[in-house]
Design a protein around this motif. Structure first.
Motif, mmCIF file in Angstrom:
data_model
loop_
_atom_site.group_PDB
_atom_site.id
_atom_site.type_symbol
_atom_site.label_atom_id
_atom_site.label_comp_id
_atom_site.label_asym_id
_atom_site.label_seq_id
_atom_site.Cartn_x
_atom_site.Cartn_y
_atom_site.Cartn_z
ATOM 1 N N VAL A 48 0.685 -1.278 0.090
ATOM 2 C CA VAL A 48 0.232 0.095 -0.235
ATOM 3 C C VAL A 48 0.855 1.392 -0.208
ATOM 4 C CG1 VAL A 48 -1.481 1.428 1.641
ATOM 5 C CG2 VAL A 48 -2.260 -1.293 1.339
ATOM 6 N N ILE A 49 1.877 1.166 1.277
ATOM 7 C CA ILE A 49 2.682 2.394 1.248
ATOM 8 C C ILE A 49 3.693 2.677 -0.576
ATOM 9 C CG2 ILE A 49 4.474 3.572 2.183
ATOM 10 C CD1 ILE A 49 2.152 3.391 3.549
ATOM 11 N N SER A 50 4.387 1.411 -0.796
ATOM 12 C CA SER A 50 4.935 1.975 -2.236
ATOM 13 C C SER A 50 3.806 2.948 -3.265
ATOM 14 C CB SER A 50 5.360 -0.117 -2.422
ATOM 15 O OG SER A 50 3.515 -0.460 -3.376
ATOM 16 N N TRP A 51 2.504 2.312 -3.428
ATOM 17 C CA TRP A 51 2.063 3.036 -4.132
ATOM 18 C C TRP A 51 2.076 4.662 -3.908
ATOM 19 C CZ3 TRP A 51 -0.156 1.710 -8.614
ATOM 20 C CH2 TRP A 51 -1.006 0.153 -8.670
ATOM 21 N N LEU A 52 2.752 5.155 -3.038
ATOM 22 C CA LEU A 52 3.199 6.820 -2.798
ATOM 23 C C LEU A 52 4.133 7.069 -3.745
ATOM 24 C CD1 LEU A 52 2.341 7.125 1.626
ATOM 25 C CD2 LEU A 52 1.262 7.694 -0.737
ATOM 26 N N GLU A 65 4.886 20.473 0.822
ATOM 27 C CA GLU A 65 4.718 19.347 1.953
ATOM 28 C C GLU A 65 4.542 18.272 1.713
ATOM 29 O OE1 GLU A 65 3.796 21.449 5.169
ATOM 30 O OE2 GLU A 65 5.119 22.763 5.377
ATOM 31 N N SER A 66 3.528 17.498 1.188
ATOM 32 C CA SER A 66 2.989 16.617 1.279
ATOM 33 C C SER A 66 3.890 15.560 0.320
ATOM 34 C CB SER A 66 2.001 17.078 -0.537
ATOM 35 O OG SER A 66 2.821 17.373 -1.403
ATOM 36 N N VAL A 67 5.031 15.908 -0.471
ATOM 37 C CA VAL A 67 6.370 15.173 -1.118
ATOM 38 C C VAL A 67 7.190 14.566 0.657
ATOM 39 C CG1 VAL A 67 7.961 15.167 -2.725
ATOM 40 C CG2 VAL A 67 5.809 16.350 -3.356
ATOM 41 N N ILE A 68 6.954 15.281 1.156
ATOM 42 C CA ILE A 68 8.101 15.535 2.250
ATOM 43 C C ILE A 68 7.561 14.057 3.163
ATOM 44 C CG2 ILE A 68 9.272 15.816 4.561
ATOM 45 C CD1 ILE A 68 9.778 19.136 3.017
ATOM 46 N N TYR A 69 6.256 14.478 2.964
ATOM 47 C CA TYR A 69 5.535 13.648 3.901
ATOM 48 C C TYR A 69 4.925 11.756 3.571
ATOM 49 C CZ TYR A 69 2.801 16.539 6.838
ATOM 50 O OH TYR A 69 2.226 17.779 8.349
ATOM 51 N N MET A 70 4.648 12.490 2.023
ATOM 52 C CA MET A 70 4.889 10.698 0.558
ATOM 53 C C MET A 70 5.776 10.060 1.166
ATOM 54 S SD MET A 70 2.440 11.492 -2.168
ATOM 55 C CE MET A 70 3.004 13.104 -2.156
ATOM 56 N N HIS A 71 7.743 10.768 1.151
ATOM 57 C CA HIS A 71 8.732 10.461 1.204
ATOM 58 C C HIS A 71 8.995 9.580 2.577
ATOM 59 C CE1 HIS A 71 13.491 10.515 0.862
ATOM 60 N NE2 HIS A 71 13.145 9.835 0.122
ATOM 61 N N SER A 72 8.324 10.153 3.493
ATOM 62 C CA SER A 72 8.651 9.876 4.987
ATOM 63 C C SER A 72 7.563 8.786 5.840
ATOM 64 C CB SER A 72 8.408 10.728 5.756
ATOM 65 O OG SER A 72 8.885 12.583 6.030
ATOM 66 N N PHE A 73 6.707 8.535 5.236
ATOM 67 C CA PHE A 73 5.274 7.497 5.035
ATOM 68 C C PHE A 73 6.323 6.290 4.202
ATOM 69 C CE2 PHE A 73 2.541 10.242 5.134
ATOM 70 C CZ PHE A 73 2.103 10.472 6.932
ATOM 71 N N VAL A 74 6.697 6.278 3.218
ATOM 72 C CA VAL A 74 7.054 4.989 2.152
ATOM 73 C C VAL A 74 8.450 4.594 3.157
ATOM 74 C CG1 VAL A 74 9.181 4.505 0.166
ATOM 75 C CG2 VAL A 74 6.769 5.822 0.044
ATOM 76 N N PHE A 75 9.672 5.789 3.875
ATOM 77 C CA PHE A 75 10.721 5.033 4.605
ATOM 78 C C PHE A 75 10.218 4.195 5.846
ATOM 79 C CE2 PHE A 75 12.912 7.138 0.915
ATOM 80 C CZ PHE A 75 14.325 6.322 0.777
ATOM 81 N N LEU A 76 8.930 5.585 6.851
ATOM 82 C CA LEU A 76 8.949 4.172 7.665
ATOM 83 C C LEU A 76 8.951 3.651 7.827
ATOM 84 C CD1 LEU A 76 9.262 8.074 9.276
ATOM 85 C CD2 LEU A 76 10.758 6.376 10.155
ATOM 86 N N LEU A 77 7.503 3.599 7.055
ATOM 87 C CA LEU A 77 6.292 1.989 7.223
ATOM 88 C C LEU A 77 6.677 1.571 6.548
ATOM 89 C CD1 LEU A 77 2.885 4.911 7.605
ATOM 90 C CD2 LEU A 77 4.196 3.750 9.241
ATOM 91 N N LYS A 105 4.219 12.870 12.228
ATOM 92 C CA LYS A 105 5.204 12.177 13.531
ATOM 93 C C LYS A 105 4.641 11.409 14.106
ATOM 94 C CE LYS A 105 7.507 16.971 14.695
ATOM 95 N NZ LYS A 105 6.859 18.090 15.642
ATOM 96 N N THR A 106 3.500 10.656 13.874
ATOM 97 C CA THR A 106 3.162 9.513 14.554
ATOM 98 C C THR A 106 3.834 8.931 13.811
ATOM 99 O OG1 THR A 106 1.338 10.609 15.204
ATOM 100 C CG2 THR A 106 1.068 8.195 14.415
ATOM 101 N N THR A 107 4.335 8.708 12.691
ATOM 102 C CA THR A 107 5.068 7.546 12.459
ATOM 103 C C THR A 107 6.028 6.932 13.231
ATOM 104 O OG1 THR A 107 6.214 8.772 10.970
ATOM 105 C CG2 THR A 107 3.468 7.887 9.791
ATOM 106 N N LEU A 108 6.881 7.860 13.735
ATOM 107 C CA LEU A 108 7.830 7.405 14.958
ATOM 108 C C LEU A 108 7.741 6.704 15.303
ATOM 109 C CD1 LEU A 108 9.318 11.434 15.101
ATOM 110 C CD2 LEU A 108 10.581 9.707 13.719
ATOM 111 N N ILE A 109 6.502 6.782 16.035
ATOM 112 C CA ILE A 109 5.440 5.429 17.086
ATOM 113 C C ILE A 109 5.381 4.717 16.509
ATOM 114 C CG2 ILE A 109 4.382 4.871 18.439
ATOM 115 C CD1 ILE A 109 6.158 6.941 19.637
ATOM 116 N N VAL A 110 5.023 4.441 15.215
ATOM 117 C CA VAL A 110 4.132 3.234 14.032
ATOM 118 C C VAL A 110 5.007 2.437 13.386
ATOM 119 C CG1 VAL A 110 2.770 2.331 11.891
ATOM 120 C CG2 VAL A 110 1.950 4.460 13.259
ATOM 121 N N MET A 111 6.567 2.806 13.367
ATOM 122 C CA MET A 111 7.567 2.457 12.484
ATOM 123 C C MET A 111 7.966 1.381 13.260
ATOM 124 S SD MET A 111 11.298 2.101 12.356
ATOM 125 C CE MET A 111 11.716 3.515 13.105
ATOM 126 N N PRO A 112 8.339 1.827 15.023
ATOM 127 C CA PRO A 112 9.257 0.476 15.561
ATOM 128 C C PRO A 112 8.135 -0.412 15.615
ATOM 129 C CG PRO A 112 8.767 3.240 16.549
ATOM 130 C CD PRO A 112 8.201 2.900 15.270
#
Length: 183
Positions: free
Chosen positions: A23-27, A54-66, A142-149
């Motif tokens: 799912v995340i890879s579609w980002l 900013e949405s590009v930064i969000y998506m980039h973060s989601f791809v790597f963290l999630l 920032k929530t992805t910092l908790i979801v990732m681990p």
């Protein structure tokens, strides 16, 4: 009977990581499209949009963290292969158990622990962008910092289960049903 439960747990956790990663890879595709739109707006129309940037930064973060648990599932993280690659499956299982228990879990738990206050403060403030016209949901990012681990620990449990089955000689109970699709 315990082996069947363990293999079911491994398959369930593998499935979660696989689903999340796909799912995340579609980002990544969406990032390319949005970046193209930003470039066209900026250079062809002489317009800018902070939220879009900013949405590009969000998506980039989601791809790597999630996507980190998906990458772990597909053995895509950095590893010193000098000893690991030629090792037998049983030796690899022992190395994976030691690495998971003494590296993966402690680091993931530490990341979750040190991020907790940072994330909870952001939620309490309903923190948004510092830029006018930016995305007003920085606390979600920032929530992805908790979801990732959390996702990494769950996949780590799957890796422990898989290694335990290998050591028991029951690795046949886990069939790789999904081909590898790296992010």
């Amino acid at each position: 009977m315990q082996s069947n439960r363990l293999s079911q747990l491994v398959k369930l956790l593998d499935g979660l990581s696989e689903w999340t990663g796909r799912v995340i890879s579609w980002l990544t595709l969406l990032m390319v499209v949005v970046t193209f739109i930003i470039v066209v707006m900026r250079y062809a129309l002489d317009m800018g949009n902070i939220a879009l940037q900013e949405s590009v930064i969000y998506m980039h973060s989601f791809v790597f963290l999630l996507g980190a648990a998906y990458t772990l599932k597909h053995d895509g993280h950095v590893r010193v292969d000098i000893f690991y690659r030629p090792a037998s499956e049983r030796t690899k299982a022992v190395i994976n158990i030691i690495g998971t228990l003494f590296l993966l879990f402690p680091v993931s738990i530490f990341i979750g622990y040190i991020s907790w206050e940072y994330v909870s403060t952001s939620w309490a403030l309903k923190e948004g962008s510092q830029e006018a016209g930016g995305i007003p949901y920085r606390y979600l990012l920032k929530t992805t910092l908790i979801v990732m681990p959390a996702l990494i620990v769950l996949q780590g449990i799957a890796e422990l289960g898989r290694s335990a089955l290998v050591l028991r000689g029951e690795s046949h109970l886990i069939e790789e049903s999904v081909t590898e699709h790296p992010l």
